[in-house]
Each structure stands twice: as C-alpha cells, then as structure tokens.
Design a protein around this motif. Structure first.
Motif: not given
Length: 125
Positions: A12-33
């Motif tokens: 459940r996302r704790g921050r925007d985008p989508g705070a309070g909604l359920w999603s699959i885990p994930g996030g940003k790719v950092e530069q060089g990753e």
C-alpha cells in the motif's frame, strides 16, 4: 512477485503517486542502475525482501506529472529477508485472487493494475 501458493505481493503506497492505494512493489531506476539493480534495491527498501530477478513480464506506460512513467515488470523469487513494509510503502501483504478482486472492486488498487496484470496473465491465484 508470487509466493509458493500463487499469491501476489502487494504494497500500500504511503506517498503519491497513489498514496493509500495498493500496487505491486517498484520504483525509480537511479542513474547508472540497470533494471535488475533498481528492482533488487526497491524490493529491499519497500518490502524487506532480497530477491533474484527473473524474466521480464511486461511493460506499460502510465501518466505522470510532466510526462509518462515507463514501467517494466519482472518475475522475482525471494532469496532472503522477512516481509516488512518500508520506504514509501505503509503496508505489504500477500493476496490471493479473491482478495485482489475485492481490492479492485473497492477501487483500492492503483489505476490499471488489474487490467494490466490480467493482460499479462499475471493475476494472483
């Protein structure tokens, strides 16, 4: 990511985008990753789990402030750790198809998640 019973891992996302909604885990790719490095890092940060990244499942684009998010999903298997929400996740749980459907019916999933996972043949069991 699924467990041995075919349940899907959701946060459940704790921050925007989508705070309070359920999603699959994930996030940003950092530069060089690479995608795999970012996924390994994000899984540990959001769920406390260490994973081995497997095959690419699918990609999708979603609206974002000032442009689009390009999302790539991969199969993963747990190699270590205990499930515990962290970083921008305020909850993490394994859901079966019945619970996933209930969350979708209540509009508690991020937009498009159910349709996308269905298209990819990746709904929980």
């Amino acid at each position: 990511m699924r467990d041995e019973r075919g349940r899907l891992l959701l946060i459940r996302r704790g921050r925007d985008p989508g705070a309070g909604l359920w999603s699959i885990p994930g996030g940003k790719v950092e530069q060089g990753e690479s995608d795999h490095e970012a996924l390994t890092r994000e899984m540990r940060e959001e769920t406390g789990l260490v994973v081995a990244v497997g095959d690419h499942v699918g990609s999708v684009e979603r609206p974002a402030p000032g442009g689009l998010f390009e999302i790539h999903d991969y199969r993963c298997s747990i190699t270590a750790g205990d499930l515990s929400p962290g970083d921008d996740a305020d909850a993490a749980t394994w859901v079966d198809l019945a619970m996933f459907t209930t969350l979708d019916d209540r509009n508690a999933l991020v937009a498009g998640l159910c349709a996308t996972l269905s298209d990819w043949g990746e709904l929980p069991r």
